[in-house]
Design a protein around this motif. Structure first.
Motif, PDB file in Angstrom:
ATOM      1  N   ARG A  38      86.768  47.779  45.751  1.00 52.89           N
ATOM      2  CA  ARG A  38      86.036  49.041  45.830  1.00 52.89           C
ATOM      3  C   ARG A  38      86.873  50.140  45.184  1.00 52.89           C
ATOM      4  O   ARG A  38      87.976  50.459  45.609  1.00 52.89           O
ATOM      5  N   THR A  39      86.341  50.715  44.166  1.00 52.54           N
ATOM      6  CA  THR A  39      87.102  51.712  43.438  1.00 52.54           C
ATOM      7  C   THR A  39      86.859  53.099  44.015  1.00 52.54           C
ATOM      8  O   THR A  39      85.728  53.575  44.066  1.00 52.54           O
ATOM      9  N   LEU A  40      87.923  53.696  44.451  1.00 51.20           N
ATOM     10  CA  LEU A  40      87.840  55.045  44.989  1.00 51.20           C
ATOM     11  C   LEU A  40      87.863  56.035  43.828  1.00 51.20           C
ATOM     12  O   LEU A  40      88.806  56.071  43.054  1.00 51.20           O
ATOM     13  N   SER A  41      86.829  56.827  43.719  1.00 54.98           N
ATOM     14  CA  SER A  41      86.750  57.766  42.597  1.00 54.98           C
ATOM     15  C   SER A  41      87.351  59.113  42.982  1.00 54.98           C
ATOM     16  O   SER A  41      87.410  59.472  44.144  1.00 54.98           O
ATOM     17  N   TYR A  42      87.771  59.852  41.954  1.00 54.40           N
ATOM     18  CA  TYR A  42      88.324  61.176  42.205  1.00 54.40           C
ATOM     19  C   TYR A  42      87.292  62.077  42.858  1.00 54.40           C
ATOM     20  O   TYR A  42      87.634  62.957  43.641  1.00 54.40           O
ATOM     21  N   GLY A  43      86.066  61.835  42.509  1.00 51.84           N
ATOM     22  CA  GLY A  43      84.978  62.618  43.085  1.00 51.84           C
ATOM     23  C   GLY A  43      84.874  62.476  44.588  1.00 51.84           C
ATOM     24  O   GLY A  43      84.247  63.290  45.263  1.00 51.84           O
ATOM     25  N   SER A  44      85.472  61.423  45.122  1.00 53.36           N
ATOM     26  CA  SER A  44      85.516  61.278  46.579  1.00 53.36           C
ATOM     27  C   SER A  44      86.855  61.755  47.118  1.00 53.36           C
ATOM     28  O   SER A  44      86.925  62.419  48.151  1.00 53.36           O
ATOM     29  N   LEU A  45      87.910  61.398  46.398  1.00 51.98           N
ATOM     30  CA  LEU A  45      89.251  61.668  46.902  1.00 51.98           C
ATOM     31  C   LEU A  45      89.564  63.158  47.001  1.00 51.98           C
ATOM     32  O   LEU A  45      89.959  63.661  48.059  1.00 51.98           O
ATOM     33  N   TYR A  46      89.375  63.883  45.911  1.00 50.56           N
ATOM     34  CA  TYR A  46      89.797  65.280  45.899  1.00 50.56           C
ATOM     35  C   TYR A  46      89.009  66.149  46.880  1.00 50.56           C
ATOM     36  O   TYR A  46      89.610  66.972  47.584  1.00 50.56           O
ATOM     37  N   PRO A  47      87.702  65.995  46.953  1.00 48.36           N
ATOM     38  CA  PRO A  47      86.984  66.743  47.992  1.00 48.36           C
ATOM     39  C   PRO A  47      87.499  66.429  49.392  1.00 48.36           C
ATOM     40  O   PRO A  47      87.604  67.336  50.226  1.00 48.36           O
TER      41      PRO A  47
END
Lengths: 218, 218
Positions: A38-47
């Motif tokens: 499962r690839t964690l995207s920056y769009g999830s991480l930074y928020p």
DNA sequence: GCCTACATGTAAATAGTTACATGATTGA
DNA sequence: TCAATCATGTAACTATTTACATGTAGGC
């Protein structure tokens, strides 16, 4: 309901407990340990990082740029006191949400900072969940297998087998937990096919690493 | 990119190939065969059915209410000619999207309506994908296992084992496919009448299981 | 000179679930 | 009569991804 983002938050806080990290590296770490694919995207991480910062659970330290050369300034996050408190209470809980599919992996990964009783309760909850799933699959398989074509049946059989193995694995982990009462040694877990010991030598035979010291604090 | 909804559409069309069904039952069927645990919600199913209807791939038959008593009228969907054509061409394709995680299960389930060459190509693509994943896991495991605590390592080890089993399973299925060239025999599983191996290319030779009939008994 | 890895973020689009609205039938 | 199952649908909400914006450093 363990929303995905709540699980992500837990994973972030858990990693930050070890040491401060910056976002980019955090992402790499999470992609390796959990998910596996499962690839964690920056769009999830930074928020998520922003939200945690706003709530005062973590804090961002803009480092003096120097020292490392001219790379873009990395923002290193670390746990605040509130964050550590929050994390500790989260790690002490053993509700159904702890053994839900996504959450379980994260909780297990953080067992090094979880006390023995909570570990066992989570493992048993997870096992109950998997047994339940197994029974449901067995029943629906028996009921419908002769109305299915061969391929559908084979897929169902394989799925059932995977769940059965999941249960077996949990059983072994639970046994190990009960037997050692704290001192962890997963080198003793039987591997399905005993692997060639000459390759990567210690891959299976680690004695309890630094986990013990973290755990002792509890 | 095989979006989830595209996979869902394929699953719907595939089920409708066997026989017409109504939404409620379609949901039950999909929840049992695929996913095993992934719960398909009405909020996904009905919009999908509407979209397929609008595109003329399926068609909704409002049944004369009578005969069955006063239940709420069920809307039975069936494949149109366009839908069958579309489905056939979809089932003849073997692109990478066919062996992506979600899509693979659906494609496998529909192997009964897929020709032998396509089946093999999909299986081999899937195997390559799983082997790739296995190697990545092995590498990252060896590289980092001594920096991990025991629990993280144990979880990684278990994850790796599951992928290894996936590969083994695929290998067995591929062997069976190669050996039998069309006639499927998955051992002790209850199968229908064995297919005539000479009719390669179209393997959907089973009589349609009757779902609607049982309802009538009520 | 170009590609990859490092590094942080946001806006827009898309996907997906939950809760609701409606209502009949069957069995405890 | 009360709960459960059957049955179809929508609206609002939530979650997640993709694409973009920006820029440095090092290896080939």
């Amino acid at each position: 309901m363990s929303t995905r983002s709540q699980v992500l938050e837990l994973a972030i806080l858990g990693r930050l407990r070890e040491s401060p990290v910056h976002g980019y590296e955090l992402r790499k770490h999470l992609n390796v340990t959990l998910g596996a694919f499962r690839t964690l995207s920056y769009g999830s991480l930074y928020p998520a990082l922003r939200s945690l910062t706003e709530r005062g659970l973590i804090s961002a330290a803009e480092p003096r740029s120097s020292a490392l050369g001219g790379r873009r300034a990395r923002i290193v996050y670390h746990l605040t006191d509130d964050g550590r408190e929050y994390l500790d209470s989260a790690l002490a809980s053993a509700e159904p949400t702890s053994w839900e599919d996504d959450a379980f992996d994260v909780r297990f990964t953080l067992f090094g900072s979880t006390d023995a009783r909570t570990r066992l309760r989570i493992l048993e909850g997870r096992r109950a969940r998997m047994v339940e799933r197994r029974e449901k699959l067995r029943q629906s398989f028996r009921r419908t297998s002769r109305r299915m074509d061969a391929y559908t049946a084979e897929l169902a059989r394989h799925g059932l087998e995977q769940v059965e193995r999941e249960v077996e694995w949990l059983e072994q982990v639970i046994d190990t937990e009960r037997g050692t009462r704290g001192a962890l040694d997963y080198g003793s877990l039987p591997t399905r096919e005993p692997r060639d010991p000459t390759t990567s030598g210690d891959a299976n035979g680690y004695s309890a690493p630094d986990v013990t010291q973290t755990k002792e604090q509890l």
